[in-house]
Motif scaffolding. Structure first.
Motif, mmCIF file in Angstrom:
data_model
loop_
_atom_site.group_PDB
_atom_site.id
_atom_site.type_symbol
_atom_site.label_atom_id
_atom_site.label_comp_id
_atom_site.label_asym_id
_atom_site.label_seq_id
_atom_site.Cartn_x
_atom_site.Cartn_y
_atom_site.Cartn_z
ATOM 1 N N MET A 1 27.573 1.972 -8.907
ATOM 2 C CA MET A 1 27.081 0.919 -8.018
ATOM 3 C C MET A 1 25.757 1.273 -7.346
ATOM 4 N N THR A 2 24.970 2.153 -7.962
ATOM 5 C CA THR A 2 23.651 2.464 -7.414
ATOM 6 C C THR A 2 22.671 1.351 -7.760
ATOM 7 N N LYS A 3 21.577 1.282 -7.026
ATOM 8 C CA LYS A 3 20.545 0.288 -7.275
ATOM 9 C C LYS A 3 19.651 0.748 -8.440
ATOM 10 N N SER A 4 19.274 -0.176 -9.279
ATOM 11 C CA SER A 4 18.405 0.143 -10.408
ATOM 12 C C SER A 4 16.970 0.316 -9.922
ATOM 13 N N ALA A 5 16.138 0.929 -10.750
ATOM 14 C CA ALA A 5 14.731 1.141 -10.400
ATOM 15 C C ALA A 5 14.020 -0.195 -10.191
ATOM 16 N N LYS A 6 14.341 -1.178 -11.015
ATOM 17 C CA LYS A 6 13.695 -2.492 -10.903
ATOM 18 C C LYS A 6 14.029 -3.166 -9.571
ATOM 19 N N LEU A 7 15.305 -3.094 -9.178
ATOM 20 C CA LEU A 7 15.724 -3.711 -7.917
ATOM 21 C C LEU A 7 15.110 -2.967 -6.726
ATOM 22 N N ILE A 8 15.057 -1.639 -6.819
ATOM 23 C CA ILE A 8 14.453 -0.843 -5.744
ATOM 24 C C ILE A 8 12.972 -1.189 -5.594
ATOM 25 N N GLN A 9 12.289 -1.355 -6.701
ATOM 26 C CA GLN A 9 10.877 -1.747 -6.652
ATOM 27 C C GLN A 9 10.694 -3.100 -5.974
ATOM 28 N N GLN A 10 11.512 -4.060 -6.345
ATOM 29 C CA GLN A 10 11.403 -5.406 -5.779
ATOM 30 C C GLN A 10 11.669 -5.404 -4.276
ATOM 31 N N GLN A 11 12.695 -4.660 -3.853
ATOM 32 C CA GLN A 11 13.025 -4.633 -2.433
ATOM 33 C C GLN A 11 11.968 -3.892 -1.623
ATOM 34 N N LEU A 12 11.405 -2.843 -2.211
ATOM 35 C CA LEU A 12 10.350 -2.108 -1.517
ATOM 36 C C LEU A 12 9.095 -2.968 -1.362
ATOM 37 N N GLU A 13 8.768 -3.731 -2.377
ATOM 38 C CA GLU A 13 7.604 -4.609 -2.282
ATOM 39 C C GLU A 13 7.781 -5.623 -1.151
ATOM 40 N N LYS A 14 8.974 -6.192 -1.017
ATOM 41 C CA LYS A 14 9.239 -7.146 0.065
ATOM 42 C C LYS A 14 9.163 -6.464 1.426
ATOM 43 N N GLU A 15 9.747 -5.272 1.521
ATOM 44 C CA GLU A 15 9.767 -4.561 2.802
ATOM 45 C C GLU A 15 8.363 -4.100 3.189
ATOM 46 N N LEU A 16 7.594 -3.640 2.223
ATOM 47 C CA LEU A 16 6.222 -3.206 2.493
ATOM 48 C C LEU A 16 5.342 -4.390 2.886
ATOM 49 N N ASN A 17 5.604 -5.533 2.300
ATOM 50 C CA ASN A 17 4.862 -6.743 2.665
ATOM 51 C C ASN A 17 5.118 -7.099 4.126
ATOM 52 N N THR A 18 6.387 -6.988 4.557
ATOM 53 C CA THR A 18 6.736 -7.257 5.951
ATOM 54 C C THR A 18 6.101 -6.237 6.883
ATOM 55 N N LEU A 19 6.148 -4.967 6.495
ATOM 56 C CA LEU A 19 5.554 -3.908 7.307
ATOM 57 C C LEU A 19 4.051 -4.110 7.455
ATOM 58 N N ARG A 20 3.412 -4.537 6.383
ATOM 59 C CA ARG A 20 1.965 -4.765 6.420
ATOM 60 C C ARG A 20 1.608 -5.808 7.479
ATOM 61 N N VAL A 21 2.404 -6.857 7.549
ATOM 62 C CA VAL A 21 2.154 -7.925 8.524
ATOM 63 C C VAL A 21 2.345 -7.405 9.949
ATOM 64 N N THR A 22 3.463 -6.725 10.195
ATOM 65 C CA THR A 22 3.761 -6.253 11.557
ATOM 66 C C THR A 22 2.803 -5.150 11.994
ATOM 67 N N ARG A 23 2.471 -4.211 11.091
ATOM 68 C CA ARG A 23 1.559 -3.122 11.456
ATOM 69 C C ARG A 23 0.150 -3.652 11.712
ATOM 70 N N SER A 24 -0.322 -4.556 10.876
ATOM 71 C CA SER A 24 -1.662 -5.128 11.054
ATOM 72 C C SER A 24 -1.743 -5.914 12.350
ATOM 73 N N ALA A 25 -0.674 -6.651 12.668
ATOM 74 C CA ALA A 25 -0.644 -7.426 13.910
ATOM 75 C C ALA A 25 -0.658 -6.509 15.129
ATOM 76 N N ALA A 26 0.066 -5.397 15.052
ATOM 77 C CA ALA A 26 0.120 -4.450 16.168
ATOM 78 C C ALA A 26 -1.242 -3.813 16.408
ATOM 79 N N LEU A 27 -1.930 -3.431 15.319
ATOM 80 C CA LEU A 27 -3.243 -2.815 15.445
ATOM 81 C C LEU A 27 -4.264 -3.809 15.976
ATOM 82 N N THR A 28 -4.188 -5.049 15.514
ATOM 83 C CA THR A 28 -5.130 -6.073 15.941
ATOM 84 C C THR A 28 -4.954 -6.398 17.424
#
Length: 268
Positions: A184-211
């Motif tokens: 029941m481990t996560k596949s590499a493809k699913l991990i990539q997809q979830q990381l892309e979504k999480e990094l996209n969210t982080l980019r928004v929050t981090r950029s907003a905090a710096l601005t």
């Protein structure tokens, strides 16, 4: 007799001086444009040599492959498997371990493999110590508990992908989705997809905090491309996701399942 020999040797030394003076006189008689061309040509040759030395020197010094990731992701066991092929019981690292690793390719390429501590209080100092020499980063993820750790994994990865030194040198990044022997481990493809979504969210929050601090994003490196949802293809470095198991599907007495990871390392 000795005096004659000494005199002969002394006289023999003079032609070089005469030839030098003759060469100087000939140069004086040359057209200034011709002399300028010679000096320009020499300057170009020297400049080219300096550039080659700089770039080749930089390439040879970036010979480290860094094993990074959160605690208990399996970095140290993976380190042992890559070097020795054997199973080794491990404990949480508080300092780096390094050894020469020979890639499995026809060139017989060797890298310095460095196992980095995963504790969040230790990571920054070791990243700072080794990032300039990084040829590649192997970011080890615990696929079995990834769903619980996705935020922490993404935050650590975000800090690496927005580091100015790493974005400039652009080392290869291999995301090793470890512990695939567990059900029941996560596949590499699913991990990539979830990381892309999480990094996209982080980019928004981090950029907003710096601005919000001073009206600008400061000296931070922007992740990906502005105006587009983040995905790993937007990065200046090559990113690959592979599945592996440092423990192996046959347990401690069997071999590790790290062939895909070794293939990636062989291409560096």
């Amino acid at each position: 007799m000795d005096e004659t020999v000494s005199l002969d040797l002394a006289v023999d030394d003079f032609p070089d001086e005469y030839e030098l003076e003759s060469l100087i006189e000939k140069l004086k008689d040359q057209d200034p444009t011709f002399l300028l061309g010679i000096f320009v040509a020499l300057a170009v040759v020297i400049f080219t040599i300096v550039l080659l030395k700089f770039f080749l020197g930089s390439k040879t010094t970036r010979n480290a492959v860094l094993l990074v990731g959160l605690c208990d992701a399996g970095k140290t066991l993976l380190f042992s498997r890559l070097l020795l092929g054997t199973f080794k019981r491990t404990q949480t690292s508080i300092a780096e371990s390094s050894a020469s690793y020979k890639a499995k390719n026809d060139r017989g390429t060797s890298w310095t493999l460095v196992d980095m501590p995963g504790h969040e209080s230790l990571r920054p100092q070791y990243i700072e110590k080794f990032k300039a020499s990084a040829r590649a980063l192997v970011f080890v993820v615990d696929s079995a508990v990834f769903q619980k750790e996705v935020r922490d994994v993404a935050e650590f990865l975000y800090s690496l992908l927005t580091d100015s030194t790493l974005t400039t040198s652009a080392p290869s990044i291999i995301v090793a989705c470890n512990k695939q022997d567990i059900k029941m481990t996560k596949s590499a493809k699913l991990i990539q997809q979830q990381l892309e979504k999480e990094l996209n969210t982080l980019r928004v929050t981090r950029s907003a905090a710096l601005t919000s601090q001073d009206g600008s994003v400061g000296g931070a490196v922007y992740l990906g491309r502005k105006g587009r949802d983040f995905d790993f293809s937007q990065l200046p470095m090559r990113v690959e996701f592979v599945e592996c198991s440092a423990r192996g599907h046959q347990g401690e007495l069997g071999d590790a399942d790290i062939q895909d990871l070794e293939t990636c390392l062989a291409k560096l």
